[in-house]
Scaffold this motif. Sequence first.
Motif, PDB file in Angstrom:
ATOM      1  N   GLN A  34      -4.782  12.534   6.136  1.00 15.15           N
ATOM      2  CA  GLN A  34      -4.874  11.150   5.243  1.00 15.15           C
ATOM      3  C   GLN A  34      -5.784  11.183   4.122  1.00 15.15           C
ATOM      4  O   GLN A  34      -5.815  10.170   3.328  1.00 15.15           O
ATOM      5  CB  GLN A  34      -5.306  10.012   6.101  1.00 15.15           C
ATOM      6  N   CYS A  70      -2.484   0.320  -4.347  1.00 12.53           N
ATOM      7  CA  CYS A  70      -2.178  -1.055  -3.971  1.00 12.53           C
ATOM      8  C   CYS A  70      -1.164  -1.381  -5.033  1.00 12.53           C
ATOM      9  O   CYS A  70      -1.512  -1.130  -6.225  1.00 12.53           O
ATOM     10  CB  CYS A  70      -3.428  -1.831  -3.867  1.00 12.53           C
ATOM     11  N   TRP A 115       0.808  -1.077  -0.032  1.00 15.60           N
ATOM     12  CA  TRP A 115       0.119  -0.090  -0.080  1.00 15.60           C
ATOM     13  C   TRP A 115       0.962   1.143  -0.174  1.00 15.60           C
ATOM     14  O   TRP A 115       1.769   1.464   0.947  1.00 15.60           O
ATOM     15  CB  TRP A 115      -0.935   0.180   1.284  1.00 15.60           C
ATOM     16  N   TYR A 116       0.648   2.128  -0.784  1.00 13.88           N
ATOM     17  CA  TYR A 116       1.330   3.389  -1.114  1.00 13.88           C
ATOM     18  C   TYR A 116       0.260   4.575  -1.127  1.00 13.88           C
ATOM     19  O   TYR A 116      -0.806   4.262  -1.379  1.00 13.88           O
ATOM     20  CB  TYR A 116       2.146   3.601  -2.320  1.00 13.88           C
ATOM     21  N   ARG A 117       0.818   5.589  -0.498  1.00 18.42           N
ATOM     22  CA  ARG A 117       0.201   6.829  -0.596  1.00 18.42           C
ATOM     23  C   ARG A 117       0.738   8.092  -1.744  1.00 18.42           C
ATOM     24  O   ARG A 117       1.804   7.934  -1.622  1.00 18.42           O
ATOM     25  CB  ARG A 117      -0.326   7.643   0.669  1.00 18.42           C
ATOM     26  N   SER A 134      -5.699  11.619   0.543  1.00 20.87           N
ATOM     27  CA  SER A 134      -4.836  11.291  -0.425  1.00 20.87           C
ATOM     28  C   SER A 134      -5.304  10.320  -1.604  1.00 20.87           C
ATOM     29  O   SER A 134      -6.409  10.101  -1.463  1.00 20.87           O
ATOM     30  CB  SER A 134      -3.591  10.452   0.401  1.00 20.87           C
ATOM     31  N   TYR A 144      -4.694   6.578  -2.656  1.00 18.57           N
ATOM     32  CA  TYR A 144      -4.066   5.282  -1.906  1.00 18.57           C
ATOM     33  C   TYR A 144      -3.882   4.145  -3.362  1.00 18.57           C
ATOM     34  O   TYR A 144      -4.869   4.087  -4.001  1.00 18.57           O
ATOM     35  CB  TYR A 144      -4.851   4.710  -0.952  1.00 18.57           C
ATOM     36  N   TYR A 187      -2.291   4.008  10.562  1.00 23.54           N
ATOM     37  CA  TYR A 187      -2.664   3.030   9.397  1.00 23.54           C
ATOM     38  C   TYR A 187      -2.436   1.461   9.976  1.00 23.54           C
ATOM     39  O   TYR A 187      -1.312   1.360  10.697  1.00 23.54           O
ATOM     40  CB  TYR A 187      -1.854   3.014   7.990  1.00 23.54           C
TER      41      TYR A 187
END
Lengths: 116, 114
Positions: free
Chosen positions: A85, A91, A34-36, A87, A89, A64
């Motif tokens: 938060q 995957c 998981w990235y933001r 953002s 997101y 998170y």
Amino acid sequence: DAGITQSPRHKVTETGTPVTLRCHQTENHRYMYWYRQDPGHGLRLIHYSYGVKDTDKGEVSDGYSVSRSKTEDFLLTLESATSSQTSVYFCAIRTEWDRGLNTEAFFGQGTRLTVV
Amino acid sequence: GNSVTQMEGPVTLSEEAFLTINCTYTATGYPSLFWYVQYPGEGLQLLLKATKADDKGSNKGFEATYRKETTSFHLEKGSVQVSDSAVYFCALWGSGAGSYQLTFGKGTKLSVIP
């Protein structure tokens, strides 16, 4: 797209509420991420998983949590959402071949989360 | 730890102009290097990659050469099109410790005008 589906694609939620984002893959890859993505920061790793029930923190993990109870699903939970938060997101899954000498990452379409 | 530095944007070019987006990296060992592209409203797509020194990755007219001596992986295209307008990310996958994640630069937004 390596069979990656993120849900929901868009969500607006209120500060203080819990939120769970889902990443589903169809190709049995071991590694999931998981990235933001935020303007001026590129993509930053939140958490990753290297197998069922095996997860670890990335560089921006505070606030998170994740779970991976089966190979195909990797869940990201914001325990109590905050405006910071807000953002997009993403995957991702990792593919490897040639005994790990070659590796690539494939990304989902992203989830746009707005915390108001 | 590993890090990637790419040129700040935005970059605005006229159609058919030459494109260079600079990317340098810091990593131990022998990382693999990547360029990803993100079109508006979409996820990231792998554009090209190189896995060892002096390798040249190429795709859709874009090229980048893995230069270990200068720790660089600059993206180039000889003649850009309006359809190349997107955000471009340089990234690396480390070897050994730190190989568990893809480390990204901050992205460079390219706009190509007719």
